[in-house]
Write a protein that holds these residues in place. Sequence first.
Motif, PDB file in Angstrom:
ATOM      1  N   HIS A 248       0.612  -1.387 -16.456  1.00  0.00           N
ATOM      2  CA  HIS A 248       1.817  -0.757 -16.991  1.00  0.00           C
ATOM      3  C   HIS A 248       2.327   0.287 -16.003  1.00  0.00           C
ATOM      4  O   HIS A 248       1.546   0.872 -15.245  1.00  0.00           O
ATOM      5  CB  HIS A 248       1.528  -0.064 -18.337  1.00  0.00           C
ATOM      6  CG  HIS A 248       1.055  -0.980 -19.407  1.00  0.00           C
ATOM      7  ND1 HIS A 248      -0.222  -0.943 -19.932  1.00  0.00           N
ATOM      8  CD2 HIS A 248       1.691  -1.997 -20.055  1.00  0.00           C
ATOM      9  CE1 HIS A 248      -0.354  -1.866 -20.859  1.00  0.00           C
ATOM     10  NE2 HIS A 248       0.784  -2.539 -20.944  1.00  0.00           N
ATOM     11  N   GLU A 249       3.608   0.498 -16.014  1.00  0.00           N
ATOM     12  CA  GLU A 249       4.183   1.573 -15.219  1.00  0.00           C
ATOM     13  C   GLU A 249       3.758   2.917 -15.826  1.00  0.00           C
ATOM     14  O   GLU A 249       3.610   3.040 -17.047  1.00  0.00           O
ATOM     15  CB  GLU A 249       5.713   1.486 -15.203  1.00  0.00           C
ATOM     16  CG  GLU A 249       6.244   0.373 -14.321  1.00  0.00           C
ATOM     17  CD  GLU A 249       5.893   0.569 -12.856  1.00  0.00           C
ATOM     18  OE1 GLU A 249       6.087   1.702 -12.355  1.00  0.00           O
ATOM     19  OE2 GLU A 249       5.410  -0.395 -12.230  1.00  0.00           O
ATOM     20  N   PRO A 250       3.515   3.939 -14.977  1.00  0.00           N
ATOM     21  CA  PRO A 250       3.076   5.229 -15.505  1.00  0.00           C
ATOM     22  C   PRO A 250       4.057   5.812 -16.522  1.00  0.00           C
ATOM     23  O   PRO A 250       5.271   5.822 -16.296  1.00  0.00           O
ATOM     24  CB  PRO A 250       2.996   6.106 -14.249  1.00  0.00           C
ATOM     25  CG  PRO A 250       2.765   5.135 -13.128  1.00  0.00           C
ATOM     26  CD  PRO A 250       3.556   3.920 -13.502  1.00  0.00           C
ATOM     27  N   GLN A 251       3.511   6.254 -17.639  1.00  0.00           N
ATOM     28  CA  GLN A 251       4.288   6.934 -18.668  1.00  0.00           C
ATOM     29  C   GLN A 251       4.023   8.437 -18.541  1.00  0.00           C
ATOM     30  O   GLN A 251       2.878   8.858 -18.567  1.00  0.00           O
ATOM     31  CB  GLN A 251       3.867   6.451 -20.058  1.00  0.00           C
ATOM     32  CG  GLN A 251       3.964   4.949 -20.248  1.00  0.00           C
ATOM     33  CD  GLN A 251       5.395   4.450 -20.121  1.00  0.00           C
ATOM     34  OE1 GLN A 251       6.306   4.985 -20.763  1.00  0.00           O
ATOM     35  NE2 GLN A 251       5.592   3.431 -19.289  1.00  0.00           N
ATOM     36  N   ARG A 252       5.082   9.218 -18.414  1.00  0.00           N
ATOM     37  CA  ARG A 252       4.897  10.658 -18.226  1.00  0.00           C
ATOM     38  C   ARG A 252       5.704  11.433 -19.251  1.00  0.00           C
ATOM     39  O   ARG A 252       6.794  11.012 -19.645  1.00  0.00           O
ATOM     40  CB  ARG A 252       5.354  11.100 -16.823  1.00  0.00           C
ATOM     41  CG  ARG A 252       4.480  10.658 -15.694  1.00  0.00           C
ATOM     42  CD  ARG A 252       5.062  11.064 -14.349  1.00  0.00           C
ATOM     43  NE  ARG A 252       5.187  12.519 -14.196  1.00  0.00           N
ATOM     44  CZ  ARG A 252       5.685  13.112 -13.113  1.00  0.00           C
ATOM     45  NH1 ARG A 252       6.123  12.366 -12.097  1.00  0.00           N
ATOM     46  NH2 ARG A 252       5.761  14.427 -13.041  1.00  0.00           N
ATOM     47  N   GLU A 253       5.142  12.561 -19.656  1.00  0.00           N
ATOM     48  CA  GLU A 253       5.920  13.518 -20.428  1.00  0.00           C
ATOM     49  C   GLU A 253       5.404  14.913 -20.086  1.00  0.00           C
ATOM     50  O   GLU A 253       4.285  15.070 -19.575  1.00  0.00           O
ATOM     51  CB  GLU A 253       5.834  13.260 -21.923  1.00  0.00           C
ATOM     52  CG  GLU A 253       4.513  13.556 -22.574  1.00  0.00           C
ATOM     53  CD  GLU A 253       4.578  13.397 -24.090  1.00  0.00           C
ATOM     54  OE1 GLU A 253       3.926  14.201 -24.775  1.00  0.00           O
ATOM     55  OE2 GLU A 253       5.239  12.464 -24.581  1.00  0.00           O
TER      56      GLU A 253
END
Length: 485
Positions: free
Chosen positions: A150-155
């Motif tokens: 998966h593409e990196p998920q950032r918050e």
Amino acid sequence: MSSRTERATIRFGTDGWRAVIAGDFTFANVARVAQAYADYLLEQTRNEELPTSPEPRVIVGYDRRFLSEHFALLTAEVLSGNRIDALLFEQDMPTPVISWTVRDRRAHGGVVITASHNPPEFNGFKIKAPWGGSATPEVTSAVEALVDRHEPQREEHRPHGQEELAQAVANYRVQVESYVDLDRLRALRARVIVDPMHGTGARWVESFLRGGALEVETIRPNRDPLFGGVNPEPIDQNLGPLKERVTQTGALVGLATDGDADRVGAVNELGQTMTMHEVVPLVLLHLARHRRMTGGVVRTFSQSVLLKRIADAHGLKLYDTPIGFKYIADLMLREDILLGAEESGGIGVKGHIPERDGILNSLLFLEAIATAGKPPSEMVRDLHREFGEFYFGRRDLHMEVSRGKALVAELAEKTPTEIAGYKVASISTMDGTKLIFDDESWLLFRQSGTEPVLRIYAEATSIEKMNALLDEGCAIAQGPRAVKA
């Protein structure tokens, strides 16, 4: 230095993924690894193989290397983006303290941004298991397989949990204070020099020793991402300032820790660097003979013959493993292990986390010295008189990984009959190629698992023989094979 593509191949080595900063170790690649680790945790949680909680929890820490705090923040952001509770330390912290915190807070795991003792241009991504030790090869292989799933998920990561982290650090201090006889150490009428080599060890060792007759001085305590121009590994060529200060002040001993403070090094009262083939046997002898502790002894492939002899003398079972503390930790989780050690200064002891701890082991070695009532050089002479003389040396040659591996394989396949005039009695290929001689002396060729370095190790019954074996080993590695096969 040539640049690399962002989509670098991620491979975990002996302990973590390490690469050159701005080469393969980029923010984009760290995000990819963090996402893969998040995917692994979420998958394991769904399979109920990790402790159940509303969401997985991970402790994130970092060392003093260039940009480490920023790579750690990015890691926390990716974990947060995957609904994983990331508790991020607000300052650099020794790896053993982070490892302790993972277990103390009952986290699902941990991440430490560190390249440990590697050269300053490197950084790294270490994964910690729930029990506080390094992740097993099975875990790191699983994380590797999930890279780019998966593409990196950032918050945005909102700082929280600092009281919990502070409590874990306080609990670590209580653990160390209960493990080592600090009153005895503080009462010593002597001077000790501590050298964290500009790493995260900072003034940690000193902090446990203050308040008594013992005089403690810490050198190189400040952050320097270049580590004063040397690799932050506590071996002879990097400990010039410590050796000099011990000699200048007439100190009893010099104690050193590596860049992330999970390894230990020492300098004796004469200003001479002690090898781990001296320090580790002395610590083992102290635990077994003076503390009367029991359990197995684990030595990695490049550790000393003396450990076997001490174990035999005290009826302790000996285990041999490949190089890498993860193999020691695995045994510490499954068996009753008193001590496990590797040549590079990583020591794990019974009754602590199954992990290296340069802070605890610095204090434990000082306790061994205090108990013996002798300076370190005399302790080594006593050790040799009782168990035999063995001397250790190591040479590191810069070599591309493929070339180093090819040389090691060739030596295993076409084993020389003699080295430097000494007949080869047997060979072992557990981790690299080790040539063993009639008197238990040995010469080992091994390609590093974390950097492009061929390591050549030797332990022999005299300094002259040890140096002759190393010289011949380097000649073999650097030129055409000129040995009898």
